[in-house]
Write a protein that holds these residues in place. Structure first.
Motif, short mmCIF file in Angstrom:
data_model
loop_
_atom_site.label_atom_id
_atom_site.label_comp_id
_atom_site.label_asym_id
_atom_site.label_seq_id
_atom_site.Cartn_x
_atom_site.Cartn_y
_atom_site.Cartn_z
N UNK A 32 0.82 -1.22 0.00
CA UNK A 32 0.00 0.00 0.00
C UNK A 32 0.86 1.27 0.00
N UNK A 33 2.14 1.13 0.33
CA UNK A 33 3.04 2.29 0.35
C UNK A 33 4.02 2.30 -0.81
N UNK A 34 3.83 1.46 -1.79
CA UNK A 34 4.82 1.28 -2.84
C UNK A 34 5.19 2.58 -3.55
N UNK A 35 4.24 3.41 -3.94
CA UNK A 35 4.60 4.62 -4.68
C UNK A 35 5.39 5.58 -3.80
N UNK A 36 4.98 5.77 -2.56
CA UNK A 36 5.72 6.65 -1.66
C UNK A 36 7.10 6.07 -1.33
N UNK A 37 7.13 4.77 -1.08
CA UNK A 37 8.40 4.13 -0.75
C UNK A 37 9.39 4.18 -1.90
N UNK A 38 8.91 4.02 -3.10
CA UNK A 38 9.82 4.06 -4.25
C UNK A 38 10.56 5.38 -4.29
N UNK A 39 9.82 6.47 -4.07
CA UNK A 39 10.46 7.79 -4.05
C UNK A 39 11.39 7.89 -2.83
N UNK A 40 10.90 7.47 -1.69
CA UNK A 40 11.67 7.58 -0.45
C UNK A 40 12.94 6.73 -0.52
N UNK A 41 12.84 5.55 -1.12
CA UNK A 41 13.99 4.66 -1.23
C UNK A 41 15.04 5.18 -2.20
N UNK A 42 14.60 5.82 -3.26
CA UNK A 42 15.56 6.16 -4.31
C UNK A 42 16.09 7.57 -4.28
N UNK A 43 15.32 8.54 -3.80
CA UNK A 43 15.80 9.89 -3.98
C UNK A 43 15.65 10.82 -2.79
N UNK A 44 14.87 10.48 -1.83
CA UNK A 44 14.62 11.39 -0.73
C UNK A 44 15.89 11.61 0.10
N UNK A 45 16.20 12.86 0.38
CA UNK A 45 17.43 13.19 1.11
C UNK A 45 17.48 12.55 2.50
N UNK A 46 16.34 12.41 3.13
CA UNK A 46 16.30 11.82 4.47
C UNK A 46 15.86 10.36 4.45
N UNK A 47 15.63 9.84 3.30
CA UNK A 47 15.08 8.50 3.17
C UNK A 47 16.12 7.39 3.25
N UNK A 48 15.78 6.29 2.66
CA UNK A 48 16.61 5.09 2.73
C UNK A 48 17.23 4.78 1.38
N UNK A 49 17.71 5.81 0.71
CA UNK A 49 18.38 5.61 -0.57
C UNK A 49 19.70 4.88 -0.36
N UNK A 50 20.23 4.35 -1.41
CA UNK A 50 21.53 3.65 -1.33
C UNK A 50 22.61 4.60 -0.80
N UNK A 51 22.59 5.85 -1.24
CA UNK A 51 23.56 6.83 -0.75
C UNK A 51 23.45 7.03 0.75
N UNK A 52 22.24 7.08 1.26
CA UNK A 52 22.06 7.26 2.70
C UNK A 52 22.52 6.04 3.49
N UNK A 53 22.31 4.84 2.94
CA UNK A 53 22.80 3.65 3.62
C UNK A 53 24.31 3.72 3.80
N UNK A 54 25.00 4.34 2.86
CA UNK A 54 26.45 4.51 2.97
C UNK A 54 26.82 5.30 4.22
N UNK A 55 25.96 6.20 4.64
CA UNK A 55 26.24 7.10 5.77
C UNK A 55 25.80 6.54 7.12
N UNK A 56 24.97 5.50 7.11
CA UNK A 56 24.37 5.04 8.36
C UNK A 56 25.40 4.55 9.38
N UNK A 57 26.49 4.00 8.94
CA UNK A 57 27.51 3.54 9.88
C UNK A 57 28.16 4.67 10.65
N UNK A 58 28.08 5.88 10.10
CA UNK A 58 28.66 7.05 10.74
C UNK A 58 27.64 7.82 11.57
N UNK A 59 26.38 7.48 11.49
CA UNK A 59 25.31 8.19 12.19
C UNK A 59 25.16 7.63 13.60
N UNK A 60 25.57 8.41 14.58
CA UNK A 60 25.55 7.92 15.96
C UNK A 60 24.12 7.78 16.51
N UNK A 61 23.14 8.31 15.81
CA UNK A 61 21.77 8.19 16.26
C UNK A 61 21.06 6.95 15.70
#
Length: 123
Positions: A32-61
């Motif tokens: 039910x969230x596929x369209x929103x998630x697709x955007x959130x996964x791929x391009x959203x600055x605060x989302x779960x894009x591949x680029x953001x996953x690269x930073x998660x190891x450095x995020x102390x929160x």
């Protein structure tokens, strides 16, 4: 019959494995969230894009744990520490082949135990 699994913290060297499982399960388990998630996964600055996953190891929160059977990631928990010694579980995802085998429960229990060590509370 359940497979033995172990809970391990997120490691940057496994970023692609985590990202692939997250993207696959988030879209298949929550259609039910596929369209929103697709955007959130791929391009959203605060989302779960591949680029953001690269930073998660450095995020102390961020607190990310994986459930592993051998070298296969079967589930994950993504949590976030917040203000006032409070933390929340943002995502709890378990591959359908391993659901109803206490994987999710074990991830949540592990998350809560880790929070207690640093005097945080979960919600």
């Amino acid at each position: 019959m359940s497979s033995p699994f172990i809970i391990k913290p997120y490691q940057h060297s496994q970023v692609q494995v985590y990202y692939d499982l997250f993207k696959s399960l988030a879209t298949s388990q929550f259609p039910e969230y596929t369209s929103e998630l697709s955007h959130y996964l791929s391009s959203h600055k605060r989302g779960y894009s591949r680029d953001n996953w690269e930073k998660y190891g450095e995020d102390s929160y961020k607190m990310i744990y994986g459930a592993w059977v051998g070298d296969v990631l079967i589930g994950m928990l993504i949590g976030k520490k917040d203000i006032g010694a409070v933390a929340m579980c943002s995502w709890l995802l378990v591959h359908p082949d391993f659901q109803k085998q206490s994987v999710g429960k074990s991830l949540l229990t592990h998350f809560e135990e880790e929070l207690k060590k640093i005097h945080y509370h979960a919600y």
